[in-house]
Design a protein around this motif. Structure first.
Motif, PDB file in Angstrom:
ATOM      1  N   PRO A   1       0.810  -1.215   0.000  1.00  0.00           N
ATOM      2  CA  PRO A   1       0.000   0.000   0.000  1.00  0.00           C
ATOM      3  C   PRO A   1       0.849   1.272   0.000  1.00  0.00           C
ATOM      4  N   VAL A   2       0.162   2.364  -0.311  1.00  0.00           N
ATOM      5  CA  VAL A   2       0.728   3.707  -0.208  1.00  0.00           C
ATOM      6  C   VAL A   2      -0.194   4.497   0.714  1.00  0.00           C
ATOM      7  N   LEU A   3       0.384   5.194   1.693  1.00  0.00           N
ATOM      8  CA  LEU A   3      -0.402   6.013   2.621  1.00  0.00           C
ATOM      9  C   LEU A   3      -0.539   7.421   2.051  1.00  0.00           C
ATOM     10  N   TYR A   4      -1.790   7.848   1.873  1.00  0.00           N
ATOM     11  CA  TYR A   4      -2.086   9.171   1.328  1.00  0.00           C
ATOM     12  C   TYR A   4      -2.840  10.006   2.358  1.00  0.00           C
ATOM     13  N   ARG A   5      -2.884  11.322   2.073  1.00  0.00           N
ATOM     14  CA  ARG A   5      -3.836  12.194   2.753  1.00  0.00           C
ATOM     15  C   ARG A   5      -4.205  13.340   1.821  1.00  0.00           C
ATOM     16  N   LYS A   6      -5.344  13.932   2.110  1.00  0.00           N
ATOM     17  CA  LYS A   6      -5.770  15.125   1.381  1.00  0.00           C
ATOM     18  C   LYS A   6      -6.600  15.970   2.331  1.00  0.00           C
ATOM     19  N   PRO A   7      -6.652  17.282   2.113  1.00  0.00           N
ATOM     20  CA  PRO A   7      -7.446  18.147   3.003  1.00  0.00           C
ATOM     21  C   PRO A   7      -8.921  17.790   2.921  1.00  0.00           C
ATOM     22  N   GLY A   8      -9.567  17.794   4.077  1.00  0.00           N
ATOM     23  CA  GLY A   8     -10.998  17.520   4.126  1.00  0.00           C
ATOM     24  C   GLY A   8     -11.803  18.797   4.157  1.00  0.00           C
ATOM     25  N   VAL A   9     -13.080  18.672   3.954  1.00  0.00           N
ATOM     26  CA  VAL A   9     -13.976  19.822   4.009  1.00  0.00           C
ATOM     27  C   VAL A   9     -14.282  20.127   5.465  1.00  0.00           C
ATOM     28  N   GLU A  10     -14.082  21.381   5.858  1.00  0.00           N
ATOM     29  CA  GLU A  10     -14.348  21.793   7.231  1.00  0.00           C
ATOM     30  C   GLU A  10     -15.847  21.975   7.422  1.00  0.00           C
ATOM     31  N   GLU A  11     -16.456  21.044   8.140  1.00  0.00           N
ATOM     32  CA  GLU A  11     -17.900  21.126   8.310  1.00  0.00           C
ATOM     33  C   GLU A  11     -18.308  22.289   9.195  1.00  0.00           C
ATOM     34  N   SER A  12     -17.449  22.652  10.147  1.00  0.00           N
ATOM     35  CA  SER A  12     -17.823  23.691  11.102  1.00  0.00           C
ATOM     36  C   SER A  12     -17.289  25.064  10.721  1.00  0.00           C
ATOM     37  N   ASN A  13     -16.468  25.155   9.693  1.00  0.00           N
ATOM     38  CA  ASN A  13     -15.871  26.444   9.324  1.00  0.00           C
ATOM     39  C   ASN A  13     -15.832  26.548   7.807  1.00  0.00           C
ATOM     40  N   TRP A  14     -16.974  26.974   7.212  1.00  0.00           N
ATOM     41  CA  TRP A  14     -17.055  27.024   5.758  1.00  0.00           C
ATOM     42  C   TRP A  14     -16.172  28.110   5.180  1.00  0.00           C
ATOM     43  N   VAL A  15     -15.880  29.171   5.967  1.00  0.00           N
ATOM     44  CA  VAL A  15     -15.009  30.236   5.464  1.00  0.00           C
ATOM     45  C   VAL A  15     -13.611  29.688   5.208  1.00  0.00           C
ATOM     46  N   LYS A  16     -13.099  28.911   6.150  1.00  0.00           N
ATOM     47  CA  LYS A  16     -11.767  28.315   5.979  1.00  0.00           C
ATOM     48  C   LYS A  16     -11.744  27.377   4.778  1.00  0.00           C
ATOM     49  N   THR A  17     -12.832  26.645   4.567  1.00  0.00           N
ATOM     50  CA  THR A  17     -12.905  25.731   3.425  1.00  0.00           C
ATOM     51  C   THR A  17     -12.846  26.493   2.114  1.00  0.00           C
ATOM     52  N   VAL A  18     -13.594  27.641   2.028  1.00  0.00           N
ATOM     53  CA  VAL A  18     -13.576  28.448   0.803  1.00  0.00           C
ATOM     54  C   VAL A  18     -12.176  28.973   0.529  1.00  0.00           C
ATOM     55  N   LEU A  19     -11.487  29.437   1.564  1.00  0.00           N
ATOM     56  CA  LEU A  19     -10.120  29.937   1.379  1.00  0.00           C
ATOM     57  C   LEU A  19      -9.182  28.843   0.895  1.00  0.00           C
ATOM     58  N   ARG A  20      -9.356  27.637   1.397  1.00  0.00           N
ATOM     59  CA  ARG A  20      -8.487  26.528   0.978  1.00  0.00           C
ATOM     60  C   ARG A  20      -8.790  26.125  -0.459  1.00  0.00           C
ATOM     61  N   TYR A  21     -10.072  26.201  -0.849  1.00  0.00           N
ATOM     62  CA  TYR A  21     -10.406  25.965  -2.254  1.00  0.00           C
ATOM     63  C   TYR A  21      -9.713  26.987  -3.145  1.00  0.00           C
ATOM     64  N   ALA A  22      -9.723  28.244  -2.696  1.00  0.00           N
ATOM     65  CA  ALA A  22      -9.112  29.308  -3.496  1.00  0.00           C
ATOM     66  C   ALA A  22      -7.609  29.097  -3.656  1.00  0.00           C
ATOM     67  N   LYS A  23      -6.976  28.511  -2.634  1.00  0.00           N
ATOM     68  CA  LYS A  23      -5.538  28.258  -2.699  1.00  0.00           C
ATOM     69  C   LYS A  23      -5.204  26.953  -3.415  1.00  0.00           C
ATOM     70  N   GLY A  24      -6.238  26.210  -3.811  1.00  0.00           N
ATOM     71  CA  GLY A  24      -6.008  24.942  -4.502  1.00  0.00           C
ATOM     72  C   GLY A  24      -5.577  23.818  -3.581  1.00  0.00           C
TER      73      GLY A  24
END
Length: 1091
Positions: free
Chosen positions: A468-491
């Motif tokens: 196997p290969v161990l991966y990770r990726k950023p998750g969607v912040e359920e409690s902080n949608w503003v932070k999620t939008v900013l992370r989307y903007a940064k790719g």
């Protein structure tokens, strides 16, 4: 050519005369000019002669090539030799064809071939070999007779084979003999160089010769008592003998001529002196016999499809084969053998008779004629005695305990060669099984992402990869949608990161085993332990996930367990001593000038080892209690150490929740066998007045716990079945009296009624309210289920994909809470999943053991292929350390089930369940485990689940002790056994406290330095009770104590690079399973013509 050399000689004589007249002549320049002119003429003529010789040689080579047409890579053998020596060595062939058994018999192995590739003519010419005193002029030169005196019978045949199959030796002999050295010197040097590679084979061959000679002598003695034949017959016999002797003498001379080369320098005409060139073309003609070169022979050793090496098969009842796979157990020695052992000792002992040495073969009809494999290796025996408590016994194979002994490595290599020869006729079947297994696997495999903080972590096996290969990726912040939008903007959202690739490590080192893997609380570092040698000595690696680089200053050897400090700036770890005992705790400060380990605690008592972990919220490290934010603040003891008493701690907002089996105050009848739940404030940890939360009951036991911000999860055992429940935190009830679990309003997780294996997921996130579980059964592929403890609902997240299997169905069976009271559970929730219960039947039985104990036995078979009373069966068992026997889904197993096999799982005492089940099968009660296993085997036979002549068994590590003891006690019960990384030499191992982990195993198996425990261990130890070892020792002793016909079925297969845990890759596991299943089918006499 002769004329050319005469003219050159004349020129030299004329030049000498000219030089005599120089002192009287002043025309030196004329002489020089004349000499140069004559030299150029001679050089031109010599070049012309060389071209003529080259043309003639090429023409003759083309003629030879055309005479052998398509056989491009061959080596010639004189016709006389093919009719004499090779026919004698390989009597079954009408033509001198090389077979694997012939090569092994005379030490033509891959190891030898690889070694001689490094030999050159310089090796022989500069070899510091002391020649015999120079012969007088009357002494004869090298001849067939005096070379034959230098070679033994075995060496003579080995030399013949090595000349015809190993190009390097043929080439060297051609270059050196007799031009540079005499033939007798060449072979003396050769056999000195290769002594370690050939000596064991020669010794074994000569022992067999002596045995045959002794038998022949006995026969001759018997013949002398018969009536003497008439005079005419004696004269005729004498005449025939003289004729035979004459032919034999001529043939022996031909053999010597082949070994010696051009004794007469016979290339069609006389040579010009002792040092002259001889092309040996006279030894090749249009009627020569030919042999394939080494490249074809090597394919037999590799076991390529289509190899035709004859190996005997099993037909009918031929004894007890067994297969062991040792990657040498850490309970036996300090290095690792992945191996196959097959024992063929059998007996007709009754159940009450512990041991017997009768061979079942004598009661069976003789097997059909078949070609024989080479004889099994015979290890050396060195006298050695062991004494304890007034008992003395011999252990001639004690030398095998020294894993640094080169003789052991050589012996294991010979065993591997023998195992390869024994299994040669199963290569096609192995390939077929491997194809079946891999065809059921999807090309790539991934786990569903699991949230931990702001990240989603998951594993993925790419197509065509093993690991196997161990991966990770950023998750969607359920409690902080503003932070999620900013992370989307940064790719940043959706971008995958590779944290650890097992495949890269395996490709670099050839082996990979990741022991422990821990992400830091701030998600900036990955700490893991790594073994790349199979030694089970792990090295700490820390990777900075921000840069992707390994921190070189933190590469510490001998690390076992890991725990992060609260903020991720400190890493705690345990380190092992020379006996692999984790004995001290250290921590290192990351991103500081010095990352050297700072000692925290050292355990000086060798009977204890240390394990560390952090509480789920990361605030405490538990070995003693260590403040994760201030490790230098000192250690806090929970309670005074008491033998057998354990404490498991979790922390929740200033309160410790403790799972323990400590004696209850005021309860004199408390046995300490089961665990209960208590709690106390952090500051009152050493108080005697802990608050009891849940005490055990007769209908369930508490096995483990997990904790979250809002919930406590308990792992329960209920009537032998695992279940889980969640309780909301904090617990507000003032527990002045004992509580029933129902008073805490628990949610019992609904589970499929058919599930056998229930394993919690990683569940790292303390703040999560979802608990993940992996469910599985012998008829249900692994299924990942998320339980939402807040809403008390569950969802099936993913189920293992299985390809090419008939009988799959979508199931709507109801999930069942397995709890009697319904008011506090969401009951009978319907979910769809896949299982194969229509194609395969899974039943659970209760078997009455020798003392009346009921032992669970799980039985699995194909509804279509299984035939009552006729099918072969395979029984699995373990029974040690309180470990639950794995009964989860296994696609590889279908290859046996579809062939009509039954597979059964015996949950014997000593294994998993409550602590009383473990204790009743360990220490002085270990015999209970063995009796349980034998009872389950007898049940399968008596109830006609399997054919009584076709029952096999598999044991792993300590489970091999179970099987080894069982086949000693009832050798007629099993037809074949597979013992993987076996622990068999129990008594001798536990008496040597210098071996790794020996002292720690006293708790499980007993301490043989105590007489009563010594007598108990000696009574069942497999190595000490062979009727008529650990891995290699046991194989050697089994062969020694069984009849000659049976001992040939014992094979030992050793993975010289693997560790105790075997091959970890998915394709490697299929290959290993294919080998084992092929052995079972061969041992049962079930190989088919198309296999």
């Amino acid at each position: 050519m002769e004329d050319f050399w005469k003219r050159a000689k004349g020129f030299a004589e004329e030049a000498a005369k000219k030089s005599e007249s120089l002192r009287n002549s002043v025309k030196i320049s004329d002489l020089v000019s004349e000499t140069a002119q004559r030299s150029r003429e001679l050089a031109a003529e010599a070049s012309k002669k060389a071209d003529l010789l080259k043309t003639a040689a090429l023409k003759q080579a083309d003629q030879i090539k055309s005479s052998i047409s398509s056989s491009a890579d061959i080596i010639a053998i004189p016709p006389q030799l093919s009719q004499l020596s090779l026919a004698a060595t390989f009597p079954s062939s009408s033509s001198p064809e090389v077979s694997q058994s012939d090569l092994l018999k005379f030490a033509i192995t891959d190891d030898l071939t690889d070694f001689v590739k490094g030999l050159t003519s310089t090796t022989f010419q500069s070899f510091p070999f002391q020649d015999e005193p120079e012969r007088s002029e009357t002494d004869a030169p090298t001849t067939p007779s005096n070379v034959r005196k230098d070679l033994t019978e075995w060496q003579e045949k080995h030399a013949t084979l090595v000349l015809t199959t190993v190009k390097q030796i043929s080439k060297l002999r051609y270059e050196l003999c007799p031009r540079t050295m005499k033939e007798r010197r060449f072979w003396k040097i050769y056999f000195t160089l290769v002594n370690s590679y050939v000596a064991p084979y020669e010794k074994q061959y000569m022992e067999e010769v002596k045995l045959r000679e002794a038998e022949q002598k006995k026969d001759d003695t018997l013949k002398q008592t018969s009536v003497v034949e008439g005079t005419d017959k004696e004269e005729e016999k004498d005449k025939n003998h003289r004729s035979s002797t004459s032919k034999s003498s001529s043939a022996e001379q031909d053999l010597d001529t082949f070994l010696l080369g051009d004794l007469e320098d016979s290339d069609g005409g006389p040579d010009e002196g002792e040092e002259s060139f001889d092309d040996d073309f006279d030894k090749i003609d249009n009627s020569l016999s030919i042999w394939p070169i080494r490249e074809r022979v090597k394919s037999l050793h590799r076991g390529t499809p289509g190899s035709t090496s004859p190996v005997s098969r099993f037909h009918g009842m031929m004894g007890l084969p067994a297969v062991i796979r040792p990657k040498l157990s850490i309970k036996t020695t300090s290095f690792f053998l992945p191996f196959c052992f097959s024992s063929s000792s059998s007996s007709t002992a009754a159940f009450s008779s512990r041991f017997s040495s009768l061979c079942r073969r004598r009661h069976l009809p003789p097997p059909p004629p078949q070609s024989s494999p080479p004889p099994p290796p015979i290890p050396k025996k060195i006298p050695f005695q062991v004494s304890a408590h007034g008992t003395t016994w011999r252990d001639p194979y004690h030398w095998m305990s020294n894993t640094d002994d080169p003789d052991l490595s050589e012996y294991l290599r010979r065993e591997n060669s023998y195992a390869e020869a024994f299994m040669a006729d199963t290569h096609k079947l192995q390939n077929k099984l491997f194809s079946e297994m891999t065809s059921r696997m999807p090309p790539n495999i991934s786990t569903p992402p699991e949230r931990w903080g702001p990240w989603l972590y998951y594993q993925y096996i790419p197509e065509g990869k093993e690991y196997p290969v161990l991966y990770r990726k950023p998750g969607v912040e359920e409690s902080n949608w503003v932070k999620t939008v900013l992370r989307y903007a940064k790719g940043e959202v959706g971008r995958e990161e590779i944290l650890l690739d097992w495949n890269e490590i395996a490709e670099q080192y050839g082996y990979v085993h990741v022991g422990t893997c821990r992400i830091s609380p701030d998600h900036n570092f990955l700490a893991y332990t790594l073994d790349v040698t199979g030694s089970e000595q792990f090295m700490l690696q820390v990777k900075d996930l921000r840069t992707g680089c390994i921190i070189s200053q933190l590469q510490v050897h001998g690390v076992v367990s890991l725990a992060w400090g609260r903020d991720g700036s400190k890493l705690f770890y345990t380190q092992s001593d020379d006996n692999q005992r984790p004995f001290r705790v250290l921590y290192s400060k990351l991103e500081s000038d010095s990352m050297d380990g700072i000692p925290v605690f050292t355990e000086s008592d060798s009977s204890f080892c240390i394990d560390i972990t952090s509480t789920k919220d990361g605030k405490f490290i538990t070995v003693y209690i260590i403040d994760a934010a201030n490790p230098s603040g000192g250690l806090q003891k929970i309670r005074e150490r008491v033998s057998g008493v354990q404490y498991f701690l979790e922390h929740h907002y200033g309160m410790f929740y403790i799972l323990t089996n400590a004696p209850l105050s005021g309860n004199k009848e408390w046995s300490g066998e089961n665990y209960y739940l208590v709690r106390c404030p952090v500051e009152d940890i050493q108080s005697v007045n802990w608050q009891n939360i849940i005490l055990p009951r007769e209908d369930f036991t508490i096995e483990d716990m997990d904790i979250f911000d809002g919930f406590l999860v308990l792992f329960l055992g209920k009537k032998g079945n695992p279940t889980f429940c969640s309780i909301k935190l904090p617990i507000e009830i003032d527990c002045e009296h004992q509580l029933e679990i129902e008073e805490l309003n628990p949610w019992f997780f609904p589970l499929p009624s058919s599930s056998c294996s229930v394993v919690p997921g990683s569940n790292h996130d303390f703040m999560n309210s979802i608990f993940r579980i992996v469910l599985s059964s012998p008829v249900m592929p692994d299924m990942i289920v998320d339980y939402d403890m807040s809403s008390r609902r569950f969802s099936i997240v993913q189920q293992e994909e299985v390809r090419g299997v008939s009988g799959e169905q979508d199931t709507e069976q109801l999930f069942d809470s397995k709890h009697d009271k319904e008011e506090n559970v969401q009951y009978h929730v319907s979910q769809r999943w896949k299982d194969f219960s229509d194609a395969y039947c899974c039943e659970t039985k209760e078997v009455i053991s020798l003392d009346g104990t009921r032992v669970p036995l799980t039985i699995l078979y194909s509804r279509k292929s299984w035939k009552k009373g006729q099918s072969p069966g395979l029984l699995l068992g373990y029974g040690a350390y309180g470990e639950v026997l794995d009964k989860s889904w296994c696609t590889n197993r279908l290859s046996l089930l579809d062939r009509g096999w039954l597979v059964a799982f015996a949950d014997v005492r000593g294994g998993g369940g409550d602590s009383s089940w473990h204790k009743s099968g360990s220490g002085l009660y270990k015999q209970n485990s063995i009796d349980d296993f034998i009872s389950c085997a007898n049940y399968l036979v008596s109830e006609n689940f399997v054919n009584r002549h076709h029952l096999g068994a598999i044991g792993l590590s300590a489970g091999s002790l179970l099987l080894g003891a069982a086949i000693n006690m009832c050798p007629d019960l099993f037809r074949a056994v597979i013992l993987k990384v076996p622990f068999l030499d129990v008594c001798n191992t536990l008496l040597d406290d210098n071996l790794p982990l020996t002292i720690l195993d006293y708790e499980e198996f007993g301490n043989p330095r105590i007489k009563s425990q010594f007598e108990c261990i000696r009574s069942y130890s497999p190595y000490d009770n062979i009727s008529e070892g650990t891995s290699a020792k046991w194989v050697a002793k089994v062969r020694e104590r069984t009849c000659h016909a049976c001992s040939g079925s014992v094979i030992l297969k050793t993975n010289m690079s693997g560790g105790h845990f075997g091959e970890g890759g998915r394709y490697g596991q299929c290959e290993e399973a294919a080998y084992e299943y092929a052995f079972l089918l061969k041992a049962m006499g079930m190989l088919k013509d198309d296999d």
